[in-house]
Enzyme design. Structure first.
Site, PDB file in Angstrom:
ATOM      1  N   GLU A  67     -29.751 -32.709 -10.697  1.00  0.00           N
ATOM      2  CA  GLU A  67     -28.315 -32.628 -10.441  1.00  0.00           C
ATOM      3  C   GLU A  67     -27.493 -33.645 -11.234  1.00  0.00           C
ATOM      4  OE1 GLU A  67     -28.331 -31.143  -5.826  1.00  0.00           O
ATOM      5  OE2 GLU A  67     -28.700 -33.242  -6.175  1.00  0.00           O
TER       6      GLU A  67
HETATM    7  C1  TNX Z   1     -30.627 -31.390  -3.214  1.00  0.00           C
HETATM    8  S1  TNX Z   1     -33.357 -31.461  -4.147  1.00  0.00           S
HETATM    9  C2  TNX Z   1     -30.950 -32.619  -3.767  1.00  0.00           C
HETATM   10  C3  TNX Z   1     -30.876 -33.817  -2.928  1.00  0.00           C
HETATM   11  C4  TNX Z   1     -30.330 -33.517  -1.558  1.00  0.00           C
HETATM   12  C5  TNX Z   1     -30.945 -32.237  -1.030  1.00  0.00           C
HETATM   13  C6  TNX Z   1     -30.542 -31.921   0.375  1.00  0.00           C
HETATM   14  C7  TNX Z   1     -32.783 -32.302  -5.198  1.00  0.00           C
HETATM   15  C8  TNX Z   1     -33.627 -32.494  -6.315  1.00  0.00           C
HETATM   16  N1  TNX Z   1     -31.549 -32.771  -4.995  1.00  0.00           N
HETATM   17  O1  TNX Z   1     -30.089 -34.793  -3.572  1.00  0.00           O
HETATM   18  O2  TNX Z   1     -30.651 -34.574  -0.717  1.00  0.00           O
HETATM   19  O3  TNX Z   1     -30.560 -31.184  -1.870  1.00  0.00           O
HETATM   20  O4  TNX Z   1     -31.188 -30.796   0.864  1.00  0.00           O
END
Ligand code: TNX
Length: 516
Positions: A329
């Protein structure tokens, strides 16, 4: 007949033996030992070995020491018996033997229980430890009790030969959104070890908190360690704490993988050091739950000097082969900058003798074959496919099945629902070799169950979300696909509720499971 087919027939015969060895009809499977994860082969012999107050554990070789002491500790606590560990072979004992040359593989074992005693054989100390977890499940649920219970202590007669499908079976805990103490982390490790989990991925840093002391950058914890989601108390691990966690996990044959999430998810670092920001201004501490707004300054050398220090210190206290650099992300980092960043950080990881691991987005960068990418986003599979095309291996943690922070139902008071509502059946019903089109069995290293903690604040919260779903992910990683079915699994899992209760775990009593 091809070997694979012949093995399949043999296994189905072994499966029949389980059913016939006890009784006939649909009650049959319920009478066999209800083991999770399902072993590769189980044969019931109708005999019983009952532990008495003179029970002893005979350790044939020194490789048995860790497994023997783990088993002795468990039995002493709940049976109240002395359970001495003795050397050599003894009649009427639980004999642990790792002499090698049994062709059981690095984690495999053979467990035989007859009226005369218990024999556990493996090629390695690790195999014995995994076998002890199976033996625990052959004993009554009260064996998990922290205080002495009344017997009897029967163990069902069986012959089990077992080995895992995948070499990587992980759990991940996010200690950045909410902090969990060393004691809590150890308890989580113990719960996972009971289901033959062998990897503990520790998500140590995020926008809301930096949880690991880095001696060359002390403000990371002095400033960045203070915060958590919702303004809750922060916290961090000293290097001694971290080494303690690593050593504790190692005694359970669990490898710790530390994650420093970069280049996004870095607000806590950017708040601790102004010089890490492109504009030279420190960010404000963050206690919300948005993602994708922070980024390290990928064009500046200081960013790589910083990461060189962090990775050097982490690598020095991490015996496992991987350093995880996150990479998910990174919505505030331009794609070419992201690609250059990952390639450069990978070199740093290699310089300190480690392999790089990261979330599937790292597949966009020039990752080497020895790097590992973790699939998480059902809508982001193209990155996982790219990683596999580059020859890297994948760990499968699809959020709509494997994320332990997803709600069980719309009404679950804890957790999130952005990926899916994940009842026990949804968590169990998928296969790592088919979940991402274009990433086949050969590219899959294993599975992982991540637990993100935006909404989770206490150990009780963690346990409620992990149980009963964590054992399902553990089984998907351990047991062969052709032996697994939901209808059989739910009956086996039903026997585990009492085991969790005996350990004080407040689990989700899913209506999908016919609990004992
Ligand atoms: C996505 S999974 C994220 C996390 C959040 C999560 C909550 C991922 C690699 N990144 O930063 O905590 O969703 O479900």
């Amino acid at each position: 007949m091809p070997l694979a087919r012949r093995l399949a027939i043999l296994t189905s015969i072994a499966g029949l033996v389980v059913a016939c060895g006890t009784t006939t009809g649909s009650a049959a499977k319920e009478r066999g030992p209800r083991l999770v994860p399902l072993p590769a082969s189980v044969t019931v012999n109708g005999e019983t070995f009952t532990l008495g107050k003179d029970v002893r554990i005979a350790q044939r070789t020194s490789a048995g020491a860790t497994a023997a002491s783990a088993l002795a500790k468990l039995l002493r606590r709940s049976t109240g018996f002395a359970v001495p560990i003795v050397q050599g072979q003894e009649d009427g004992a639980i004999v642990l033997e790792a002499t090698g040359g049994q062709d059981l593989g690095p984690e495999g074992y053979r467990l035989e229980v007859t009226a005369q005693g218990v024999s556990l054989v493996a090629d390695t100390a690790e195999g014995l430890f995994r076998g002890v977890q199976t033996l625990r499940q052959l004993l009554p649920a009260k064996v998990e009790s922290a205080t002495a219970q009344k017997g009897p202590w029967p163990i069902a007669g069986v012959r089990i030969e077992d080995r895992p499908r995948f070499p990587y079976r992980g759990v991940m805990l996010d200690v950045a959104r909410h902090f969990f103490t060393v004691a809590e982390v150890k308890r989580y490790i113990d719960l996972a070890a009971a289901y033959k989990i062998n990897t503990f991925h520790l998500h140590l840093t995020d926008d809301q908190g930096w949880r690991i002391a880095i001696k060359s950058w002390p403000l990371l914890t002095a400033t960045g360690g203070k915060t958590a989601v919702d303004g809750d108390p922060g916290g961090f691990y000293t290097q001694a704490d971290y080494r303690d966690i690593v050593a504790y996990a190692k005694r359970r044959f669990i490898t710790v993988i530390p994650e420093i999430d970069t280049p996004g998810h870095t607000n806590a670092a950017l708040a601790s050091y102004a010089k890490l920001n492109c504009d030279g201004k420190a960010r404000k501490p963050y206690t919300g739950t948005d993602v994708g707004f922070s980024s390290l300054c990928t064009g500046e050398d200081i960013t790589y000097r910083f990461l060189d220090d962090v990775i050097r210190e982490l690598a020095a206290m991490t015996p496992g082969p991987y350093i995880n650099i996150g990479g998910d992300e990174a919505l505030s980092t331009k794609k070419p900058d992201y690609q250059a960043f990952v390639a450069r950080v990978q070199k740093i990881v290699h310089k300190y003798g480690k392999r790089m691991m990261g979330w599937e987005e790292i597949g966009q960068a020039a990752i080497t074959k020895d790097s590992v990418a973790e699939h998480w986003n059902p809508d982001g599979v193209e990155h996982a496919v790219e990683a596999a095309k580059r020859g890297a291996k994948l760990v499968m943690a699809p959020a709509n099945h494997a994320y332990l922070d997803m709600k069980y139902t719309k009404k679950t008071p804890l957790g999130q629902d952005w990926a899916a509502i994940v009842e026990v059946r949804d968590g169990y019903s998928w296969d790592p070799a088919t979940i991402v089109k274009g990433v086949g069995e050969d590219s899959v290293l294993g599975v992982e169950a991540p637990l993100w903690t935006e909404t989770l604040k206490t150990m009780r919260d963690l346990e409620f979300m992990a149980y009963p779903r964590l054992p399902g992910i553990a089984e998907i990683g351990w047991s062969r696909a052709d032996g697994r079915s939901w209808s059989d699994y739910r009956v086996r899992l039903a026997a585990h509720g009492d085991r969790w209760s005996a350990q004080g775990i407040d689990f989700y009593r899913s209506p999908q499971i016919p609990w004992d």
